[in-house]
Design an enzyme around this catalytic site. Structure first.
Site, PDB file in Angstrom:
ATOM      1  N   LYS A   6       0.844  -1.205   0.000  1.00 26.79           N
ATOM      2  CA  LYS A   6       0.000   0.000   0.000  1.00 26.79           C
ATOM      3  C   LYS A   6       0.870   1.242   0.000  1.00 26.79           C
ATOM      4  O   LYS A   6       0.632   2.191  -0.762  1.00 26.79           O
ATOM      5  CB  LYS A   6      -0.921   0.011   1.231  1.00 26.79           C
ATOM      6  CG  LYS A   6      -2.109  -0.928   1.098  1.00 26.79           C
ATOM      7  CD  LYS A   6      -2.863  -1.093   2.407  1.00 26.79           C
ATOM      8  CE  LYS A   6      -3.926  -2.176   2.273  1.00 26.79           C
ATOM      9  NZ  LYS A   6      -4.442  -2.657   3.546  1.00 26.79           N
ATOM     10  N   GLN A  54      -4.731  -1.237   9.668  1.00 24.86           N
ATOM     11  CA  GLN A  54      -4.647  -2.593   9.123  1.00 24.86           C
ATOM     12  C   GLN A  54      -5.251  -3.593  10.106  1.00 24.86           C
ATOM     13  O   GLN A  54      -4.882  -3.622  11.278  1.00 24.86           O
ATOM     14  CB  GLN A  54      -3.168  -2.938   8.840  1.00 24.86           C
ATOM     15  CG  GLN A  54      -2.949  -4.288   8.197  1.00 24.86           C
ATOM     16  CD  GLN A  54      -3.517  -4.368   6.781  1.00 24.86           C
ATOM     17  OE1 GLN A  54      -3.381  -3.442   5.994  1.00 24.86           O
ATOM     18  NE2 GLN A  54      -4.157  -5.481   6.472  1.00 24.86           N
ATOM     19  N   ASP A 104     -11.229   3.247   4.142  1.00 29.95           N
ATOM     20  CA  ASP A 104     -11.675   1.852   4.049  1.00 29.95           C
ATOM     21  C   ASP A 104     -13.201   1.767   3.969  1.00 29.95           C
ATOM     22  O   ASP A 104     -13.747   0.728   3.603  1.00 29.95           O
ATOM     23  CB  ASP A 104     -11.212   1.073   5.296  1.00 29.95           C
ATOM     24  CG  ASP A 104     -10.050   0.143   4.998  1.00 29.95           C
ATOM     25  OD1 ASP A 104      -9.843  -0.197   3.812  1.00 29.95           O
ATOM     26  OD2 ASP A 104      -9.357  -0.252   5.956  1.00 29.95           O
TER      27      ASP A 104
END
Ligand code: NDP
Length: 312
Positions: free
Chosen positions: A64, A108, A131
């Site tokens: 990422k 994460q 997200d």
């Protein structure tokens, strides 16, 4: 004169190339971000927070970060040790919420067991929740307000629109009802005027339900559960599943080698479907590209700029 034999589509023709589509999307985001910087002095910034040493998570986070930098964005990675307290993690989130140079925050998952993931995700400013997991963004999606949309369903719908064009009136069956894939996918397909069915572990006669689908989305987490004879001829299949199984070669399997398969038995399904996403190389690459798309959109909104369309 020789007769022309019609070209029957091969499995290769039927496979939806998510890797190529994602690469094109990242190029468009890179261009749009450069213009945002040139015209408005804003560089989109993404902060990724990882707690602990989980090897798979470390790889995801590194990828990422690299992709974010390649797109010309600011990338900050915060690596915290596994013993970090929830209070310290929440303090970092508060600091990132207040940082005007950071437009997207991603924590994460999974987090270590002593940390309440929901409390952490809900502490992220919804406008920086790239997200799309915050309850406010789930609500915005449900009522049709602009918000942050979870990356995997967002990328899946982009692939479907690219393959099929207008989705209006099509029967979509989604197998899986998680908050991060199944439910947001249902909302997005409803917004595209599909007739949507959500199936799950308690659904009766799953094969018959799947056979009704013009669009079949598999987000189950069970290797190759969906078989070729569950698929309506000509359907488009989106396989979200990522499952690690022993290598097909018994010698390699005995050495502990593995391979990744989806939730759909690819070869069987490809013989029946009109288009299908392979695993790997289908939905997976779209997830990270959509994370960058959300970061770009968040940076625009934070600065009162209309985001450029990122469609192909
Ligand atoms: P979850 O485990 O959260 O949800 C799985 C869903 O599948 C549940 O709704 C469950 O039903 C349903 N299910 C389980 N077994 C069956 C069954 N036998 N028949 C019908 N339905 C069943 O998984 P996620 O949504 O997080 O992920 C799904 C898959 O997608 C996984 O393989 C994951 O690795 C992958 N994934 C891939 C991503 C990508 O970037 N490509 C991103 C995110 C996930 P119930 O609710 O009744 O328990």
């Amino acid at each position: 004169m020789a007769e022309t034999i019609p070209h029957a589509p091969s499995i290769v023709d039927k496979a939806i190339d998510g890797k190529a589509f994602a690469a094109g999307l990242v190029d468009r985001i890179t261009g749009a971000s450069a213009r945002l910087r040139a015209d408005h002095g804003v560089q989109p910034g993404l902060a990724v927070v990882i707690v602990g040493e989980d090897p798979a998570s470390q790889i995801y986070v590194r990828n990422k970060g690299e992709t974010t930098l390649r797109a010309g964005m600011r990338s900050d990675t915060h690596r915290l040790d596994a013993g970090t307290s929830q209070a310290d993690l929440l303090a970092l989130i508060a600091q990132l919420n207040a940082d005007a140079g950071i437009h997207g925050i991603l924590v994460q998952l999974p987090l270590p067991g002593h940390i309440d993931s929901t409390a952490v995700l809900d502490a992220i400013d919804p406008d920086k929740d790239v997200d799309g997991f915050h309850v406010v963004n789930a609500g915005r999606l449900a009522v049709g307000l602009p918000g942050m949309v979870p990356c995997t369903p967002l990328g899946s719908v982009m692939l479907l629109k690219d393959a099929l064009g207008d989705l209006s009136g099509l029967n979509a069956v989604i197998v899986g009802r998680s908050n991060i894939v199944g439910k947001p996918m249902a909302q997005l397909l409803l917004a595209q005027n599909c007739t949507v069915t959500i199936a799950h572990s308690r659904s009766r006669d799953l094969p018959a339900l799947c056979r009704e689908a013009d669009i079949l989305v598999a987000a189950v987490g069970r290797p190759e559960m969906i078989r070729g004879d569950w698929i309506k001829p000509g359907a488009v299949v989106i396989d979200v599943g990522i499952n690690r199984v022993p290598s097909a070669d018994p010698v390699k399997a005995a050495e502990g080698k593995t391979r990744v398969v989806g939730d759909v038995a690819f070869k069987e399904a490809a013989a029946v479907a009109s288009r299908i996403t392979p695993v790997p190389g289908g939905v997976g690459p779209m997830t990270i590209a959509c994370l960058l798309a959300n970061t770009y959109v968040a940076a625009c909104r934070a600065n009162g700029v209309e985001p450029q369309p990122l469609d192909a």
